[in-house]
Write a protein that holds these residues in place. Sequence first.
Motif, PDB file in Angstrom:
ATOM      1  N   ARG A 187      36.367  28.903  38.406  1.00 47.65           N
ATOM      2  CA  ARG A 187      37.732  28.777  37.933  1.00 47.65           C
ATOM      3  C   ARG A 187      37.709  27.747  36.815  1.00 47.65           C
ATOM      4  N   LEU A 188      38.281  28.114  35.690  1.00 47.51           N
ATOM      5  CA  LEU A 188      38.360  27.223  34.541  1.00 47.51           C
ATOM      6  C   LEU A 188      39.837  26.934  34.277  1.00 47.51           C
ATOM      7  N   THR A 189      40.124  25.772  33.736  1.00 51.36           N
ATOM      8  CA  THR A 189      41.514  25.406  33.531  1.00 51.36           C
ATOM      9  C   THR A 189      42.158  26.247  32.436  1.00 51.36           C
ATOM     10  N   SER A 190      43.428  26.491  32.614  1.00 55.19           N
ATOM     11  CA  SER A 190      44.206  27.267  31.662  1.00 55.19           C
ATOM     12  C   SER A 190      45.669  26.920  31.855  1.00 55.19           C
ATOM     13  N   ASP A 191      46.441  27.031  30.791  1.00 51.41           N
ATOM     14  CA  ASP A 191      47.870  26.821  30.969  1.00 51.41           C
ATOM     15  C   ASP A 191      48.505  28.131  31.435  1.00 51.41           C
ATOM     16  N   PRO A 210      30.073  55.581  38.654  1.00 51.66           N
ATOM     17  CA  PRO A 210      29.932  54.300  39.356  1.00 51.66           C
ATOM     18  C   PRO A 210      28.469  53.980  39.672  1.00 51.66           C
ATOM     19  N   ALA A 211      28.165  52.706  39.729  1.00 53.13           N
ATOM     20  CA  ALA A 211      26.808  52.244  40.028  1.00 53.13           C
ATOM     21  C   ALA A 211      26.393  52.682  41.431  1.00 53.13           C
ATOM     22  N   THR A 212      25.108  52.914  41.590  1.00 51.54           N
ATOM     23  CA  THR A 212      24.560  53.281  42.900  1.00 51.54           C
ATOM     24  C   THR A 212      23.442  52.329  43.319  1.00 51.54           C
ATOM     25  N   SER A 213      23.177  51.314  42.498  1.00 48.42           N
ATOM     26  CA  SER A 213      22.146  50.331  42.836  1.00 48.42           C
ATOM     27  C   SER A 213      22.796  48.956  43.003  1.00 48.42           C
ATOM     28  N   MET A 214      22.008  47.977  43.388  1.00 45.59           N
ATOM     29  CA  MET A 214      22.517  46.635  43.651  1.00 45.59           C
ATOM     30  C   MET A 214      23.144  46.028  42.396  1.00 45.59           C
ATOM     31  N   ILE A 215      24.224  45.283  42.596  1.00 44.54           N
ATOM     32  CA  ILE A 215      25.049  44.773  41.503  1.00 44.54           C
ATOM     33  C   ILE A 215      25.179  43.258  41.575  1.00 44.54           C
ATOM     34  N   HIS A 216      25.198  42.638  40.407  1.00 39.96           N
ATOM     35  CA  HIS A 216      25.536  41.219  40.273  1.00 39.96           C
ATOM     36  C   HIS A 216      26.912  41.175  39.629  1.00 39.96           C
ATOM     37  N   LEU A 217      27.856  40.512  40.262  1.00 41.25           N
ATOM     38  CA  LEU A 217      29.210  40.360  39.741  1.00 41.25           C
ATOM     39  C   LEU A 217      29.420  38.909  39.332  1.00 41.25           C
ATOM     40  N   CYS A 218      29.918  38.711  38.122  1.00 43.81           N
ATOM     41  CA  CYS A 218      30.224  37.373  37.622  1.00 43.81           C
ATOM     42  C   CYS A 218      31.705  37.340  37.260  1.00 43.81           C
ATOM     43  N   LEU A 219      32.421  36.347  37.767  1.00 39.86           N
ATOM     44  CA  LEU A 219      33.852  36.193  37.497  1.00 39.86           C
ATOM     45  C   LEU A 219      34.116  34.828  36.879  1.00 39.86           C
ATOM     46  N   ARG A 220      34.861  34.825  35.781  1.00 41.82           N
ATOM     47  CA  ARG A 220      35.394  33.596  35.195  1.00 41.82           C
ATOM     48  C   ARG A 220      36.912  33.733  35.201  1.00 41.82           C
ATOM     49  N   LEU A 221      37.559  32.896  35.997  1.00 40.13           N
ATOM     50  CA  LEU A 221      39.008  32.920  36.156  1.00 40.13           C
ATOM     51  C   LEU A 221      39.609  31.733  35.418  1.00 40.13           C
ATOM     52  N   TYR A 222      40.532  32.020  34.533  1.00 46.20           N
ATOM     53  CA  TYR A 222      41.234  30.978  33.780  1.00 46.20           C
ATOM     54  C   TYR A 222      42.643  30.881  34.337  1.00 46.20           C
ATOM     55  N   ALA A 223      42.823  30.005  35.324  1.00 44.68           N
ATOM     56  CA  ALA A 223      44.117  29.843  35.993  1.00 44.68           C
ATOM     57  C   ALA A 223      44.108  28.554  36.795  1.00 44.68           C
ATOM     58  N   ALA A 224      45.278  28.019  37.000  1.00 46.39           N
ATOM     59  CA  ALA A 224      45.418  26.778  37.768  1.00 46.39           C
ATOM     60  C   ALA A 224      45.199  27.041  39.263  1.00 46.39           C
ATOM     61  N   PRO A 225      44.706  26.043  40.006  1.00 42.92           N
ATOM     62  CA  PRO A 225      44.452  26.210  41.440  1.00 42.92           C
ATOM     63  C   PRO A 225      45.681  26.631  42.240  1.00 42.92           C
ATOM     64  N   GLU A 226      46.873  26.235  41.815  1.00 49.10           N
ATOM     65  CA  GLU A 226      48.072  26.595  42.581  1.00 49.10           C
ATOM     66  C   GLU A 226      48.383  28.092  42.555  1.00 49.10           C
ATOM     67  N   ASN A 227      47.659  28.857  41.732  1.00 48.38           N
ATOM     68  CA  ASN A 227      47.869  30.305  41.677  1.00 48.38           C
ATOM     69  C   ASN A 227      47.178  31.056  42.805  1.00 48.38           C
ATOM     70  N   GLY A 228      46.325  30.396  43.564  1.00 52.96           N
ATOM     71  CA  GLY A 228      45.665  31.056  44.688  1.00 52.96           C
ATOM     72  C   GLY A 228      44.223  30.634  44.828  1.00 52.96           C
ATOM     73  N   ASP A 229      43.654  30.963  45.974  1.00 56.74           N
ATOM     74  CA  ASP A 229      42.273  30.604  46.279  1.00 56.74           C
ATOM     75  C   ASP A 229      41.303  31.520  45.537  1.00 56.74           C
ATOM     76  N   LEU A 230      40.274  30.944  44.990  1.00 54.45           N
ATOM     77  CA  LEU A 230      39.273  31.700  44.243  1.00 54.45           C
ATOM     78  C   LEU A 230      38.659  32.816  45.094  1.00 54.45           C
ATOM     79  N   ASP A 231      38.385  32.535  46.372  1.00 56.04           N
ATOM     80  CA  ASP A 231      37.763  33.556  47.225  1.00 56.04           C
ATOM     81  C   ASP A 231      38.673  34.762  47.435  1.00 56.04           C
TER      82      ASP A 231
END
Length: 141
Positions: free
Chosen positions: A125-129, A52-73
């Motif tokens: 969040r990006l649109t997806s069926d 596992p990393a031991t230094s500072m990390i940048h996390l990038c998330l791309r979520l392909y799902a409709a908003p009704e599936n839950g809050d991005l946060d």
Amino acid sequence: MFQRGKMKLSFKVTGLPPKKDGANSMWRKGSEFERLKNLRIAAVQAMGGRSPATSMIHLCLRLYAAPENGDLDNFITGICDGLMAAHPRTPIDIEFWSGLPELAQPNRSICYTDDKLISKITAERLTSDAYDQHYEVELEW
């Protein structure tokens, strides 16, 4: 811009990410079990045996799902917590986790030992069926 010598890791997971919401631990919430398993298996494979990393990390998330599936946060928090070990006082149903690789077990940190190491989060969040829900995670340290 990525600097030379830095580690960059990316992986894709089919389905929705684990979701942390409310006071109950996602590690004990039945609706999150498969999501946690999928996240942790994909992360272990992408790590390829690295520590596992031991230094500072940048996390990038791309979520392909409709908003009704839950809050991005809530998904962001679920991913951040799901990539490290469950809290030692969290009661874990060992039977549920049997058959998973040793490195994906809930008592193991996968990408970092503590999400305090995450210094930057980029998420969208990006649109997806409903048939193509997935997410992509990139980590850089």
